[in-house]
Motif scaffolding. Structure first.
Motif, PDB file in Angstrom:
ATOM      1  N   ILE A 150      21.014  11.209   6.333  1.00 59.02           N
ATOM      2  CA  ILE A 150      19.212  10.992   6.503  1.00 59.02           C
ATOM      3  C   ILE A 150      19.033   9.789   4.676  1.00 59.02           C
ATOM      4  O   ILE A 150      18.932  10.671   4.476  1.00 59.02           O
ATOM      5  N   SER A 151      18.188   8.831   5.736  1.00 52.09           N
ATOM      6  CA  SER A 151      18.561   8.132   4.182  1.00 52.09           C
ATOM      7  C   SER A 151      16.531   7.279   4.371  1.00 52.09           C
ATOM      8  O   SER A 151      16.489   7.112   5.684  1.00 52.09           O
ATOM      9  N   GLY A 152      15.896   6.789   4.015  1.00 51.95           N
ATOM     10  CA  GLY A 152      15.296   6.017   3.729  1.00 51.95           C
ATOM     11  C   GLY A 152      14.002   6.399   4.428  1.00 51.95           C
ATOM     12  O   GLY A 152      12.672   5.676   5.239  1.00 51.95           O
ATOM     13  N   ASN A 153      13.890   7.353   4.444  1.00 58.07           N
ATOM     14  CA  ASN A 153      12.618   8.492   5.986  1.00 58.07           C
ATOM     15  C   ASN A 153      11.360   8.801   4.782  1.00 58.07           C
ATOM     16  O   ASN A 153      11.284   9.001   3.819  1.00 58.07           O
ATOM     17  N   THR A 154      10.511   8.299   5.593  1.00 53.93           N
ATOM     18  CA  THR A 154       9.046   8.687   5.410  1.00 53.93           C
ATOM     19  C   THR A 154       7.903   9.875   6.081  1.00 53.93           C
ATOM     20  O   THR A 154       7.936   9.523   7.152  1.00 53.93           O
ATOM     21  N   ALA A 155       7.339  10.506   5.306  1.00 48.36           N
ATOM     22  CA  ALA A 155       6.800  11.223   5.933  1.00 48.36           C
ATOM     23  C   ALA A 155       5.343  11.822   4.342  1.00 48.36           C
ATOM     24  O   ALA A 155       5.396  11.602   3.431  1.00 48.36           O
ATOM     25  N   GLY A 157      28.202  18.621   5.209  1.00 51.37           N
ATOM     26  CA  GLY A 157      28.768  16.890   5.342  1.00 51.37           C
ATOM     27  C   GLY A 157      27.661  15.980   5.429  1.00 51.37           C
ATOM     28  O   GLY A 157      27.709  14.901   5.906  1.00 51.37           O
ATOM     29  N   ALA A 158      26.288  16.489   4.694  1.00 47.32           N
ATOM     30  CA  ALA A 158      25.186  15.560   5.120  1.00 47.32           C
ATOM     31  C   ALA A 158      24.913  14.380   3.759  1.00 47.32           C
ATOM     32  O   ALA A 158      25.339  15.240   2.709  1.00 47.32           O
ATOM     33  N   THR A 159      24.517  13.661   3.498  1.00 45.95           N
ATOM     34  CA  THR A 159      24.150  12.776   2.777  1.00 45.95           C
ATOM     35  C   THR A 159      22.561  12.201   2.916  1.00 45.95           C
ATOM     36  O   THR A 159      21.987  11.716   3.896  1.00 45.95           O
ATOM     37  N   ILE A 160      21.970  13.228   2.068  1.00 43.04           N
ATOM     38  CA  ILE A 160      20.387  13.111   2.295  1.00 43.04           C
ATOM     39  C   ILE A 160      19.406  12.308   1.349  1.00 43.04           C
ATOM     40  O   ILE A 160      20.052  12.454   0.205  1.00 43.04           O
ATOM     41  N   GLU A 161      19.234  11.398   0.901  1.00 42.30           N
ATOM     42  CA  GLU A 161      19.024  10.121  -0.014  1.00 42.30           C
ATOM     43  C   GLU A 161      17.788   9.093   0.139  1.00 42.30           C
ATOM     44  O   GLU A 161      17.675   8.490   1.303  1.00 42.30           O
ATOM     45  N   GLY A 162      17.246   8.587  -0.602  1.00 39.05           N
ATOM     46  CA  GLY A 162      16.472   7.784  -0.860  1.00 39.05           C
ATOM     47  C   GLY A 162      14.897   7.794   0.203  1.00 39.05           C
ATOM     48  O   GLY A 162      14.157   7.224   0.814  1.00 39.05           O
ATOM     49  N   ASN A 163      14.861   9.478   0.219  1.00 45.15           N
ATOM     50  CA  ASN A 163      13.724   9.807   1.644  1.00 45.15           C
ATOM     51  C   ASN A 163      12.275  10.065   0.492  1.00 45.15           C
ATOM     52  O   ASN A 163      12.373  10.540  -0.895  1.00 45.15           O
TER      53      ASN A 163
END
Length: 332
Positions: free
Chosen positions: A245-250, A269-275
């Motif tokens: 989950i990356s590069g998302n915006t709110a 096992g998630a990668t959550i980056e750059g949000n």
């Protein structure tokens, strides 16, 4: 290739034997195959509850321009109603419309429809979808890519790309009213929602299980919008496994993921980056909910409070074997 079946017993060829796809569907008997050659077919289709297979390559284009829903399954079709291939484009309504039916849909490209790409409604619907490309659809309601309401849907090996809800939830995928969704090997990219869930929205007691997915570069546009990548609000148990989950915006909170109100979520096992969000929870926002986060990396996210993770009234949330690093919180 559809041409392999040309002239075989039980095969209705379009346009060799029938000038239109609908003519062949109307003539087909149980278990028969409607085989469609490459070309553009300016029509809309109704499967009429028939247990048949309708197949063509993606170069067989169902151009519904000026029509309503392009391909409809509204007569209690079951899994033996099989729709394979095709590009479905230009519908004034939905691209694929399923109401209290359970067809099997494989290898279809759905694009440029003005009331959403795929719509599945009704307690009687249990739909299997595989190898779809759902792109560049719009709707003023929810679920521009796929909207699932009170139905059970399985989606595998599919992409939801650049769909937009101008006044609703779930730009790529929207689940509502006790819907059940199982997704595997998904790409949810560059979708836009107005209120919640630029990529994926799950609400009103819907349940969701997603495995092996990339959810990136999605956005919510309303100033009070939440969950750029994923929004889960007042929903049943939610499981996200091996997701990026990356590069998302709110604009308000939950740049990557937003969990709120009676939600129990299992993320492994998630990668959550750059949000990013100018509000709280750059990577993950949790309020009145329970998050079990394990074997995951949360890094490089930005928010006002809780650049990586923001927890508020989070009940029995837990983190195990996680790396939380290089996140930025403007206010701490």
């Amino acid at each position: 290739d559809a041409a392999v079946y040309t002239g075989a017993p039980g095969v209705l060829d379009v346009p060799l034997d029938y000038p239109s796809i609908q003519d062949a569907i109307d003539a087909a008997g149980t278990g028969e195959l409607v085989c469609v050659a490459p070309g553009t077919y300016p029509e809309t289709l109704d499967l009429h509850g028939k247990a048949i297979t309708v197949a063509g390559p993606r170069t067989a284009v169902i151009d519904a321009s000026g029509g309503d829903d392009a391909v409809v399954f509204t007569n209690y079709e079951g899994p033996d109603t099989v729709f394979v291939g095709f590009r479905v484009t230009g519908a004034g309504g939905r691209g694929l419309y399923v109401w209290d039916a359970s067809p099997t849909i494989i290898g279809t490209w759905v694009d440029s429809c003005s009331e959403g790409g795929v719509y599945v409604y009704g307690l009687g619907s249990s739909v299997y979808l595989s190898d779809l490309l759902v792109a560049d659809n719009v709707t003023a309601s929810s679920g521009s890519g796929i909207h699932i309401y009170m139905s059970s849907v399985t989606v595998e090996d599919s992409t939801f790309y650049r769909n937009e809800t101008t006044a609703g939830l779930g730009g790529g995928i929207d689940l509502s009213m006790e819907a059940s969704f199982v997704g595997t090997n998904l790409q949810v990219i560059r979708n836009t929602a107005y209120y919640f869930g630029g990529g994926v929205s799950s609400n009103n007691r819907a349940s969701m299980e997603i495995t092996s997915a990339t959810i990136r570069d999605n956005a919510v546009t309303d100033v009070y919008g939440n969950g750029g990548g994923v929004s889960v609000y007042h929903a049943s148990p939610t499981t996200l496994t091996d997701v990026i989950i990356s590069g998302n915006t709110a604009p308000e909170s939950g740049g990557g993921i937003y969990f709120h109100s009676d939600v129990e979520a299992f993320v492994d096992g998630a990668t959550i980056e750059g949000n990013q969000t100018p509000g709280d929870g750059g990577g993950i926002y949790v309020r009145d909910a329970t998050l079990h986060l394990s074997n995951s990396q949360v890094s490089g996210n930005e928010g006002d409070h809780g650049g990586g993770i923001y927890l508020y009234e989070h009940w029995d949330s837990s983190l195990q074997d996680c790396e939380i690093s290089h996140n930025v919180a403007a206010a701490g």
